[in-house]
Design a protein around this motif. Structure first.
Motif, short mmCIF file in Angstrom:
data_model
loop_
_atom_site.label_atom_id
_atom_site.label_comp_id
_atom_site.label_asym_id
_atom_site.label_seq_id
_atom_site.Cartn_x
_atom_site.Cartn_y
_atom_site.Cartn_z
N UNK A 110 0.90 -1.16 0.00
CA UNK A 110 0.00 0.00 0.00
C UNK A 110 0.94 1.21 0.00
N UNK A 111 0.77 2.14 -0.93
CA UNK A 111 1.77 3.21 -1.05
C UNK A 111 1.18 4.58 -0.72
N UNK A 112 2.05 5.46 -0.28
CA UNK A 112 1.69 6.89 -0.20
C UNK A 112 2.93 7.68 -0.63
N UNK A 113 2.68 8.89 -1.10
CA UNK A 113 3.76 9.69 -1.68
C UNK A 113 3.81 11.04 -0.98
N UNK A 114 4.98 11.40 -0.44
CA UNK A 114 5.16 12.69 0.23
C UNK A 114 6.15 13.50 -0.60
N UNK A 115 5.72 14.68 -1.04
CA UNK A 115 6.56 15.46 -1.97
C UNK A 115 6.92 16.81 -1.33
N UNK A 116 8.22 17.15 -1.37
CA UNK A 116 8.65 18.47 -0.88
C UNK A 116 9.13 19.30 -2.08
N UNK A 117 9.14 20.62 -1.96
CA UNK A 117 9.65 21.43 -3.07
C UNK A 117 11.12 21.08 -3.35
N UNK A 118 11.48 21.04 -4.63
CA UNK A 118 12.86 20.70 -5.00
C UNK A 118 13.81 21.81 -4.51
N UNK A 119 15.01 21.43 -4.13
CA UNK A 119 16.02 22.43 -3.75
C UNK A 119 16.55 22.25 -2.35
N UNK A 120 17.78 22.71 -2.17
CA UNK A 120 18.51 22.55 -0.90
C UNK A 120 17.75 23.18 0.28
N UNK A 121 17.02 24.29 0.00
CA UNK A 121 16.34 24.96 1.13
C UNK A 121 15.24 24.08 1.74
N UNK A 122 14.83 23.03 1.01
CA UNK A 122 13.81 22.11 1.56
C UNK A 122 14.38 21.11 2.55
N UNK A 123 15.71 21.04 2.59
CA UNK A 123 16.33 20.03 3.46
C UNK A 123 16.43 20.60 4.88
N UNK A 124 15.26 20.74 5.50
CA UNK A 124 15.25 21.42 6.80
C UNK A 124 14.43 20.62 7.82
N UNK A 125 14.57 20.94 9.11
CA UNK A 125 13.87 20.17 10.15
C UNK A 125 12.35 20.23 10.01
N UNK A 126 11.82 21.35 9.48
CA UNK A 126 10.36 21.46 9.34
C UNK A 126 9.84 20.37 8.39
N UNK A 127 10.51 20.22 7.24
CA UNK A 127 10.08 19.19 6.29
C UNK A 127 10.31 17.78 6.84
N UNK A 128 11.36 17.65 7.63
CA UNK A 128 11.63 16.34 8.26
C UNK A 128 10.45 15.94 9.15
N UNK A 129 10.00 16.91 9.96
CA UNK A 129 8.86 16.62 10.87
C UNK A 129 7.58 16.37 10.08
N UNK A 130 7.40 17.16 9.00
CA UNK A 130 6.21 16.94 8.16
C UNK A 130 6.23 15.52 7.58
N UNK A 131 7.41 15.09 7.15
CA UNK A 131 7.52 13.74 6.58
C UNK A 131 7.22 12.69 7.65
N UNK A 132 7.72 12.93 8.87
CA UNK A 132 7.46 11.97 9.96
C UNK A 132 5.97 11.94 10.30
N UNK A 133 5.32 13.12 10.33
CA UNK A 133 3.87 13.16 10.57
C UNK A 133 3.13 12.39 9.48
#
Ligand code: GLY
Length: 353
Positions: A63-86
């Motif tokens: 069963x799959x789900x897809x989590x997409x963040x905006x492309x680019x180095x500025x996306x590599x941040x703790x906020x997106x990490x937590x969003x991915x974990x949520x």
């Protein structure tokens, strides 16, 4: 299919083949008990390959789900990490399920860390789609996000369960990104010489699977000798001390690969001027960089680069490590003070930008 076995604190395989994206379901199904997979990707890669990867996983019963963040180095941040974990929680991911990292270095680093931390660790399958992430960031277990005060400052060593390099994905990679990856390939050739050097002097595009395999083999050797980066693995920082200073001074406007290429050439010229390596060695390194449209110096002045390198000094507890070049395939680690870096910068400049 080319397979490189990595025997680190956990053992896993790096698979290299064109079209491998379609086998990611089969490979993942053999590695995990659960049947849920969360694919983490970015806004450039997800539209190209997201559905294909999810489809392969579904064919294998996931069963799959897809989590997409905006492309680019500025996306590599703790906020997106937590969003991915949520999103892992929202998708009902359990400890026996898998996180699939689909993208370049930003994704392999961030999704790797998400997998390391979610429920204290779930299986991570890395599917790098850039040359840089195939030959470097997806292999060896370094995961991280950036903090506002420093790049890769928040991370963990966490080995993936498998790495799938589908080299046909390189066909959609922008040319500049391909060149950036080639800087790391040249780095491995300088560290080890031999087969990789001759592959680079052929028509590299035609032998890209072999090139990726050879780079992964070289990286495997350094990672297995020193998984937690306390000695031997630091050879992989060839060109990076000056390269990081170039990246930082340009406010990360100069890409990592370009900065590393320039850093490597600066060190090579300095080594030649200090009588440590021959002129021909430095010229060969420059020639390889030029061949792949990489810079061999930077327009940033040495004083600015020196100041920027001071934060690396702090990070390393007062010392700086510079990988020096005696010859192609013969480098050594020089633990030194920043004064020596001044010497490198004064003796290594002068390449045509
Ligand atoms: N990128 C260098 C390393 O993995 O150690």
């Amino acid at each position: 299919m080319r397979i490189v076995e990595i025997n680190a604190s956990t053992n896993y395989n790096v698979y290299i083949q064109q079209g491998l994206l379609d086998s990611c379901g089969d490979i993942t199904a053999k590695l995990v008990k659960g049947r849920k997979a969360l694919v983490i990707s970015d806004s450039n890669v997800a539209p190209l390959y997201g559905e294909r990867v999810c489809e392969s996983l579904r064919r294998s019963g996931f069963e799959t789900s897809l989590f997409v963040i905006p492309a680019g180095e500025e996306s590599k941040n703790p906020e997106n990490l937590i969003k991915a974990a949520d999103f892992c929680i929202d998708s009902g991911l359990t400890r026996s399920d898998a996180v699939i990292a689909l993208g370049g270095g930003v994704i392999t680093d961030m999704a790797g860390l998400c997998g390391a931390l979610y429920q204290r660790g779930v299986a991570v399958v890395q599917i790098p789609t850039s040359l840089l992430s195939m030959v470097d960031s997806s292999v060896g277990g370094k995961t991280a996000v950036n903090l506002s005060k420093g790049k890769n400052m928040f991370g963990a060593f966490y080995q993936p369960s498998a790495v799938l390099c589908d080299t046909s994905a390189l066909s959609t990679l922008p040319k500049a990104e391909y060149s950036n990856g080639m800087a790391e390939v040249i780095k491995y050739a300088v560290l080890r010489s031999g087969k990789l050097l001759s592959l680079l002097q052929d028509d590299a595009d035609k032998v890209i699977d072999e090139i990726v395999e050879e780079c992964v083999r070289i990286k495997r050797d350094y990672v297995c000798a020193d998984e937690f980066d306390r000695g031997e693995r630091q050879f992989l920082n060839l060109g990076h001390t000056v390269g990081h200073a170039i990246e930082r001074s340009s406010n990360f406007g100069i890409a990592h690969g370009s900065a590393v290429a320039a850093g490597m050439c600066i060190v090579a010229r300095a080594c030649a001027n200090m009588g440590i390596c021959s002129e021909d060695t430095a010229k060969l390194i420059e020639k390889l960089c030029v061949q792949f449209e990489l810079p061999i110096d930077s327009e940033i002045d040495s004083e600015t680069l020196f100041d920027a390198s001071l934060s690396d000094k702090k990070r390393e507890g007062g010392e700086i490590s510079v990988v020096m070049i005696r010859d192609i395939g013969e480098c050594y680690l020089h633990r030194t003070t920043t004064d020596f870096l001044r010497e490198i910068l004064s003796k290594g400049r002068g390449g045509k930008v």
